[in-house]
Design a protein around this motif. Structure first.
Motif, PDB file in Angstrom:
ATOM      1  N   VAL A  76       0.811  -1.143  -0.098  1.00  0.00           N
ATOM      2  CA  VAL A  76      -0.074   0.021   0.069  1.00  0.00           C
ATOM      3  C   VAL A  76       0.844   1.305   0.053  1.00  0.00           C
ATOM      4  CG1 VAL A  76      -1.857   1.347   1.185  1.00  0.00           C
ATOM      5  CG2 VAL A  76      -1.841  -1.197   1.252  1.00  0.00           C
ATOM      6  N   GLY A  77       0.769   1.937  -1.079  1.00  0.00           N
ATOM      7  CA  GLY A  77       1.411   3.209  -1.269  1.00  0.00           C
ATOM      8  C   GLY A  77       0.450   4.480  -0.755  1.00  0.00           C
ATOM      9  N   GLU A  78       0.906   5.511  -1.237  1.00  0.00           N
ATOM     10  CA  GLU A  78       0.268   6.954  -0.548  1.00  0.00           C
ATOM     11  C   GLU A  78      -0.941   7.355  -1.568  1.00  0.00           C
ATOM     12  OE1 GLU A  78       3.019   9.954   0.229  1.00  0.00           O
ATOM     13  OE2 GLU A  78       1.630  11.555  -0.561  1.00  0.00           O
ATOM     14  N   ALA A  79      -0.418   7.575  -2.891  1.00  0.00           N
ATOM     15  CA  ALA A  79      -1.470   8.134  -3.829  1.00  0.00           C
ATOM     16  C   ALA A  79      -0.894   8.224  -5.093  1.00  0.00           C
ATOM     17  CB  ALA A  79      -1.717   9.703  -3.333  1.00  0.00           C
ATOM     18  N   PRO A  80      -1.510   8.177  -6.246  1.00  0.00           N
ATOM     19  CA  PRO A  80      -0.767   8.434  -7.411  1.00  0.00           C
ATOM     20  C   PRO A  80      -0.048   9.393  -7.759  1.00  0.00           C
ATOM     21  CG  PRO A  80      -3.257   7.921  -7.682  1.00  0.00           C
ATOM     22  CD  PRO A  80      -3.011   8.222  -6.291  1.00  0.00           C
ATOM     23  N   GLU A  89      -2.236   3.172 -13.565  1.00  0.00           N
ATOM     24  CA  GLU A  89      -1.705   1.908 -12.631  1.00  0.00           C
ATOM     25  C   GLU A  89      -0.725   2.577 -11.498  1.00  0.00           C
ATOM     26  OE1 GLU A  89      -0.386  -1.181 -15.131  1.00  0.00           O
ATOM     27  OE2 GLU A  89       1.111  -1.860 -13.549  1.00  0.00           O
ATOM     28  N   PRO A  90      -0.971   1.918 -10.433  1.00  0.00           N
ATOM     29  CA  PRO A  90       0.090   2.499  -9.239  1.00  0.00           C
ATOM     30  C   PRO A  90       1.424   2.086  -9.385  1.00  0.00           C
ATOM     31  CG  PRO A  90      -1.172   0.731  -8.506  1.00  0.00           C
ATOM     32  CD  PRO A  90      -1.649   0.760  -9.920  1.00  0.00           C
ATOM     33  N   PHE A  91       2.531   3.147  -9.037  1.00  0.00           N
ATOM     34  CA  PHE A  91       3.728   2.690  -9.137  1.00  0.00           C
ATOM     35  C   PHE A  91       4.366   2.394 -10.345  1.00  0.00           C
ATOM     36  CE2 PHE A  91       2.796   2.463  -4.534  1.00  0.00           C
ATOM     37  CZ  PHE A  91       4.044   3.263  -3.833  1.00  0.00           C
ATOM     38  N   ALA A 116      -1.739  -1.276  -4.392  1.00  0.00           N
ATOM     39  CA  ALA A 116      -2.844  -0.220  -4.111  1.00  0.00           C
ATOM     40  C   ALA A 116      -2.114   1.055  -3.372  1.00  0.00           C
ATOM     41  CB  ALA A 116      -4.036  -0.887  -3.518  1.00  0.00           C
ATOM     42  N   ASN A 117      -3.121   2.147  -3.509  1.00  0.00           N
ATOM     43  CA  ASN A 117      -2.723   3.162  -2.755  1.00  0.00           C
ATOM     44  C   ASN A 117      -3.844   3.589  -1.749  1.00  0.00           C
ATOM     45  OD1 ASN A 117      -0.088   4.236  -3.671  1.00  0.00           O
ATOM     46  ND2 ASN A 117      -1.522   4.455  -5.835  1.00  0.00           N
ATOM     47  N   VAL A 118      -3.525   4.473  -0.723  1.00  0.00           N
ATOM     48  CA  VAL A 118      -4.494   5.038   0.160  1.00  0.00           C
ATOM     49  C   VAL A 118      -5.455   5.875  -0.581  1.00  0.00           C
ATOM     50  CG1 VAL A 118      -4.856   6.495   2.178  1.00  0.00           C
ATOM     51  CG2 VAL A 118      -2.885   4.905   2.022  1.00  0.00           C
ATOM     52  N   TYR A 192      10.090   2.279   4.346  1.00  0.00           N
ATOM     53  CA  TYR A 192      10.207   3.477   3.779  1.00  0.00           C
ATOM     54  C   TYR A 192       9.555   3.693   2.071  1.00  0.00           C
ATOM     55  CZ  TYR A 192      13.421   5.077   7.529  1.00  0.00           C
ATOM     56  OH  TYR A 192      13.845   5.083   8.570  1.00  0.00           O
ATOM     57  N   HIS A 193       9.230   4.779   1.879  1.00  0.00           N
ATOM     58  CA  HIS A 193       8.589   4.951   0.460  1.00  0.00           C
ATOM     59  C   HIS A 193       9.789   5.064  -0.588  1.00  0.00           C
ATOM     60  CE1 HIS A 193       6.554   6.397  -2.815  1.00  0.00           C
ATOM     61  NE2 HIS A 193       5.396   6.234  -2.198  1.00  0.00           N
ATOM     62  N   PRO A 194       9.644   4.437  -1.859  1.00  0.00           N
ATOM     63  CA  PRO A 194      10.817   4.402  -2.822  1.00  0.00           C
ATOM     64  C   PRO A 194      11.065   5.581  -3.310  1.00  0.00           C
ATOM     65  CG  PRO A 194       8.957   3.171  -3.554  1.00  0.00           C
ATOM     66  CD  PRO A 194       8.597   3.346  -2.313  1.00  0.00           C
TER      67      PRO A 194
HETATM   68  N1  URA Z   1       3.808   6.746  -5.010  1.00  0.00           N
HETATM   69  C1  URA Z   1       2.821   6.071  -4.486  1.00  0.00           C
HETATM   70  O1  URA Z   1       2.662   6.170  -3.409  1.00  0.00           O
HETATM   71  N2  URA Z   1       1.884   5.463  -5.099  1.00  0.00           N
HETATM   72  C2  URA Z   1       2.081   5.539  -6.335  1.00  0.00           C
HETATM   73  O2  URA Z   1       1.220   4.772  -6.994  1.00  0.00           O
HETATM   74  C3  URA Z   1       3.058   6.150  -7.038  1.00  0.00           C
HETATM   75  C4  URA Z   1       4.002   6.852  -6.371  1.00  0.00           C
END
Ligand code: URA
Length: 230
Positions: A76-80, A89-91, A116-118, A192-194
C-alpha cells in the motif's frame, strides 16, 4: 528464467549492501488475475465514478490497483503521482521502478503481489493527501483488503503507514514491528517509500532489513492456520 538470482544482486549492489544468498527456493509466481470476481468489478466501477472528494475534478483517471487477486502480500502506497494518473496504474514512475526492484529482491515480484494506494486519485502537485481525502478513500482500500484477504500488508511510506494505523507516530518508530490493520488485525509491516529512498539512499540498508522482515513473516504466516493469524 532470468529471475531473482540475476536481478537481486543488482538491487542489493545499488543499495550498497553485501550480497546475501538465499537458502530457500524461489516461490512459484501466483497466476495473474484473469477475470475479476463480481466484487472486484463492482468496486472498481464505484472507484472509477467516485466524486466523494474534490480530487475527482483534477484527476485524469482513478488508479484502482494492480496485481493478482490471489496475492498473499498487499503493498500500500500513498497516492498516484503524475505518471500513475496518466497511466491508471500504481507505481509506474521512478519510485515504481525502485519498488519493483525491492519486490524482486525479496522474491515477491510485482506480478505476484497486489499494489494499491490509500488515495485512488492524484493530489495536484503531488501534495500530501488531506485528512478528508483519506477519510473518503480509505473505505475503498478496506473493501480491496476484504476481497483480497492478504496474509500480510506492507505500507510504504509515512502517509500510508500513518493513515492505515491511524497514528501520527513517525515512520522510524513504526518500522521493525508487526502491526495489525483494521478489525481483522491483518498483519502489517512498515517501510520507507521508494521515492524517499531515491532522495535518501543512505536509508536503503534499513529498507532491506524491512524487506527481509516481510520475507520471514510471510514464511511464518503461511505456516499458521488462518484462524490463528492475527
Ligand atoms: N507513490 C505512491 O505512493 N503511489 C504510487 O502509485 C506512485 C507513487
Amino acid at each position: 528464467m532470468r529471475g531473482d538470482a540475476a536481478l537481486r544482486p543488482q538491487y542489493l549492489e545499488a543499495l550498497g549492501i553485501d550480497r546475501w544468498m538465499a537458502r530457500r527456493p524461489v516461490a512459484a509466481a501466483a497466476p495473474q488475475a484473469g477475470g475479476a470476481t463480481g466484487g472486484w468489478d463492482v468496486l472498481a466501477a464505484e472507484v472509477r465514478s467516485c466524486t466523494l472528494c474534490g480530487l475527482h475534478a483534477t484527476r485524469t483517471q482513478t488508479v484502482f490497483g494492480v496485481g493478482t487477486t490471489r496475492a498473499e502480500l498487499l503493498v500500500v502506497g500513498e497516492a498516484p503521482g503524475a505518471d500513475e494518473d496518466r497511466q491508471g496504474e500504481p507505481f509506474v514512475g521512478r519510485a515504481g521502478q525502485l519498488l519493483n526492484s525491492m519486490l524482486r529482491a525479496m522474491r515477491a515480484p510485482r506480478e505476484t503481489v497486489y499494489i494499491a494506494n490509500v488515495l485512488k486519485c492524484r493530489p495536484p502537485g503531488n501534495r500530501d493527501p488531506a485528512p478528508e481525502e483519506v477519510r473518503c478513500c480509505l473505505p475503498y482500500l478496506q473493501r480491496q483488503i476484504d476481497l483480497l484477504a492478504p496474509r500480510l500488508m506492507l505500507a510504504v511510506g509515512r502517509i500510508a503507514a500513518q493513515s492505515l494505523l491511524a497514528t501520527d507516530t513517525p515512520i522510524g518508530k513504526l518500522r521493525g514491528a508487526l502491526h495489525g490493520f483494521g478489525t481483522h488485525g491483518t498483519p502489517l509491516i512498515v517501510t520507507y517509500h521508494p521515492a524517499y529512498l531515491l532522495r535518501s539512499p543512505g536509508e536503503k540498508r534499513k529498507s532491506w532489513a524491512d524487506l527481509r522482515f516481510v520475507q520471514r513473516e510471510l514464511v511464518r504466516l503461511r505456516a499458521m492456520p488462518p484462524a490463528t493469524v492475527a
